[in-house]
Design a protein around this motif. Structure first.
Motif, PDB file in Angstrom:
ATOM      1  N   ARG A   3     -15.506  13.831  10.044  1.00 46.95           N
ATOM      2  CA  ARG A   3     -14.792  14.886  10.750  1.00 46.95           C
ATOM      3  C   ARG A   3     -14.781  14.602  12.250  1.00 46.95           C
ATOM      4  O   ARG A   3     -14.602  15.503  13.068  1.00 46.95           O
ATOM      5  CB  ARG A   3     -15.410  16.265  10.486  1.00 46.95           C
ATOM      6  N   ASP A  55     -12.972  19.919   0.742  1.00 43.50           N
ATOM      7  CA  ASP A  55     -13.310  21.001   1.670  1.00 43.50           C
ATOM      8  C   ASP A  55     -12.476  20.861   2.943  1.00 43.50           C
ATOM      9  O   ASP A  55     -12.971  20.917   4.082  1.00 43.50           O
ATOM     10  CB  ASP A  55     -14.810  21.018   2.016  1.00 43.50           C
ATOM     11  N   HIS A  56     -11.177  20.627   2.763  1.00 43.85           N
ATOM     12  CA  HIS A  56     -10.261  20.423   3.879  1.00 43.85           C
ATOM     13  C   HIS A  56      -8.905  20.973   3.461  1.00 43.85           C
ATOM     14  O   HIS A  56      -8.357  20.534   2.448  1.00 43.85           O
ATOM     15  CB  HIS A  56     -10.148  18.926   4.231  1.00 43.85           C
ATOM     16  N   HIS A  57      -8.384  21.940   4.201  1.00 39.86           N
ATOM     17  CA  HIS A  57      -7.258  22.729   3.718  1.00 39.86           C
ATOM     18  C   HIS A  57      -6.064  22.699   4.652  1.00 39.86           C
ATOM     19  O   HIS A  57      -6.218  22.933   5.854  1.00 39.86           O
ATOM     20  CB  HIS A  57      -7.732  24.174   3.516  1.00 39.86           C
ATOM     21  N   SER A  72      -4.548  19.680  10.252  1.00 35.29           N
ATOM     22  CA  SER A  72      -5.379  19.471  11.419  1.00 35.29           C
ATOM     23  C   SER A  72      -6.807  19.818  11.012  1.00 35.29           C
ATOM     24  O   SER A  72      -7.015  20.549  10.044  1.00 35.29           O
ATOM     25  CB  SER A  72      -4.924  20.401  12.559  1.00 35.29           C
ATOM     26  N   THR A  73      -7.770  19.281  11.723  1.00 39.78           N
ATOM     27  CA  THR A  73      -9.168  19.618  11.419  1.00 39.78           C
ATOM     28  C   THR A  73      -9.625  20.652  12.427  1.00 39.78           C
ATOM     29  O   THR A  73      -9.944  20.318  13.579  1.00 39.78           O
ATOM     30  CB  THR A  73     -10.058  18.376  11.450  1.00 39.78           C
ATOM     31  N   HIS A  74      -9.612  21.894  12.026  1.00 35.49           N
ATOM     32  CA  HIS A  74      -9.884  23.002  12.953  1.00 35.49           C
ATOM     33  C   HIS A  74     -11.253  22.837  13.609  1.00 35.49           C
ATOM     34  O   HIS A  74     -11.401  23.007  14.808  1.00 35.49           O
ATOM     35  CB  HIS A  74      -9.803  24.336  12.204  1.00 35.49           C
ATOM     36  N   SER A  75     -12.247  22.440  12.804  1.00 39.93           N
ATOM     37  CA  SER A  75     -13.617  22.358  13.346  1.00 39.93           C
ATOM     38  C   SER A  75     -13.738  21.249  14.388  1.00 39.93           C
ATOM     39  O   SER A  75     -14.669  21.259  15.195  1.00 39.93           O
ATOM     40  CB  SER A  75     -14.608  22.119  12.208  1.00 39.93           C
TER      41      SER A  75
END
Ligand code: HBI
Length: 98
Positions: A3, A55-57, A72-75
């Motif tokens: 990530r 675990d990626h939405h 996009s990877t919010h975290s």
């Protein structure tokens, strides 16, 4: 799968393998037409299962037969390898779902 945010060069290289996707700031997006509304829902169902597994939405917009996916990877506040991985899965699912 990491990530950690991708560099600009990594994003450019990754998008070369994802020609149907466009860069939209800290996201990538694509739109696709499916054969029917039930087909669109089958695509979304398969993507949902993979998103849960990773675990990626994605953000998903469903309008009759037209699907729009935004990743996009919010975290991480940007793009990570997970986004490219799920984009590839979405492409393959669109290409094989009837
Ligand atoms: N999906 N696109 C995206 N970005 C995230 O950061 C994310 C996610 N799904 C679940 C998830 N993070 C969890 O790991 C928690 O961080 C909320």
């Amino acid at each position: 799968m990491s990530r950690d945010r991708l560099t600009e060069d990594q994003i450019t290289a990754g998008l070369a393998d994802l020609p149907d996707w466009q860069r939209e700031g800290d996201s990538i997006a694509r739109t696709a037409e499916t054969a029917s509304f039930p087909t669109a829902i089958r695509v979304v169902d398969a993507v949902a299962a993979e998103a849960e597994r990773l675990d990626h939405h994605p953000d998903i917009d469903i309008r009759w037969r037209t699907l729009r996916f935004v990743l996009s990877t919010h975290s991480a506040g940007g793009l990570t390898p997970l986004d490219l991985q799920l984009a590839g899965f979405i492409d393959r699912t669109l290409a094989t779902t009837t």
